[in-house]
Design an enzyme around this catalytic site. Sequence first.
Site, mmCIF file in Angstrom:
data_model
loop_
_atom_site.group_PDB
_atom_site.id
_atom_site.type_symbol
_atom_site.label_atom_id
_atom_site.label_comp_id
_atom_site.label_asym_id
_atom_site.label_seq_id
_atom_site.Cartn_x
_atom_site.Cartn_y
_atom_site.Cartn_z
ATOM 1 N N THR A 143 8.659 -26.060 3.075
ATOM 2 C CA THR A 143 8.736 -25.341 1.805
ATOM 3 C C THR A 143 8.396 -23.881 2.049
ATOM 4 O OG1 THR A 143 8.224 -25.420 -0.559
ATOM 5 C CG2 THR A 143 6.376 -25.772 0.960
ATOM 6 N N CYS A 151 0.794 -21.097 -5.234
ATOM 7 C CA CYS A 151 1.234 -22.495 -5.151
ATOM 8 C C CYS A 151 0.631 -23.150 -3.916
ATOM 9 C CB CYS A 151 2.754 -22.573 -5.042
ATOM 10 S SG CYS A 151 3.649 -21.960 -6.473
ATOM 11 N N HIS A 183 5.368 -29.121 -3.548
ATOM 12 C CA HIS A 183 5.165 -27.686 -3.757
ATOM 13 C C HIS A 183 4.764 -27.529 -5.224
ATOM 14 C CE1 HIS A 183 6.700 -23.338 -3.029
ATOM 15 N NE2 HIS A 183 5.966 -23.345 -4.132
#
Length: 161
Positions: free
Chosen positions: A23, A29, A46
Amino acid sequence: MSEVIRVGMADYKICRAPQKISTLGLGSCLGVVLYDKTTRICGMAHVMLPDSQRISKNENRYKFVDTCLEDMYGELLEQKVNPRNLTAKMAGGAKMFSHHGENELLNIGEQNIVAVRKKLGDWGIPILAEDVGQTYGRTITFDPETGEMLIRAVGIGDSII
């Protein structure tokens, strides 16, 4: 060369060796991997926000730590992963708005870290390694063949946990 599965923002995917999973663009995040070294199956999430209950418009369950991890965990169990074999690694959770002082409401990264630690603690899943906090973004790639997570940190360089 093995296939790399891409996980978008506010999403999760399941992966099995020899595939890898990745990711991009983790700021506040968090990238969270749940991994079973016996089956070499993993899931990567994610997540953007800590708690789906705080937001009234929460149609995307994968945006939130609580609901995304619950869904990913459930799918891993459907893949015949033994929950006692699961371990975790995570990266991200940066404080992207450090110029705003110490206002914890703006430190979404730290709130995400706390929420993941609590959820995994509730399930008894140990976090084997993490690269969290600070003020820089990250991209991660996990290899279920080796159990290693490659972290590319903006302005910092690469590391493996």
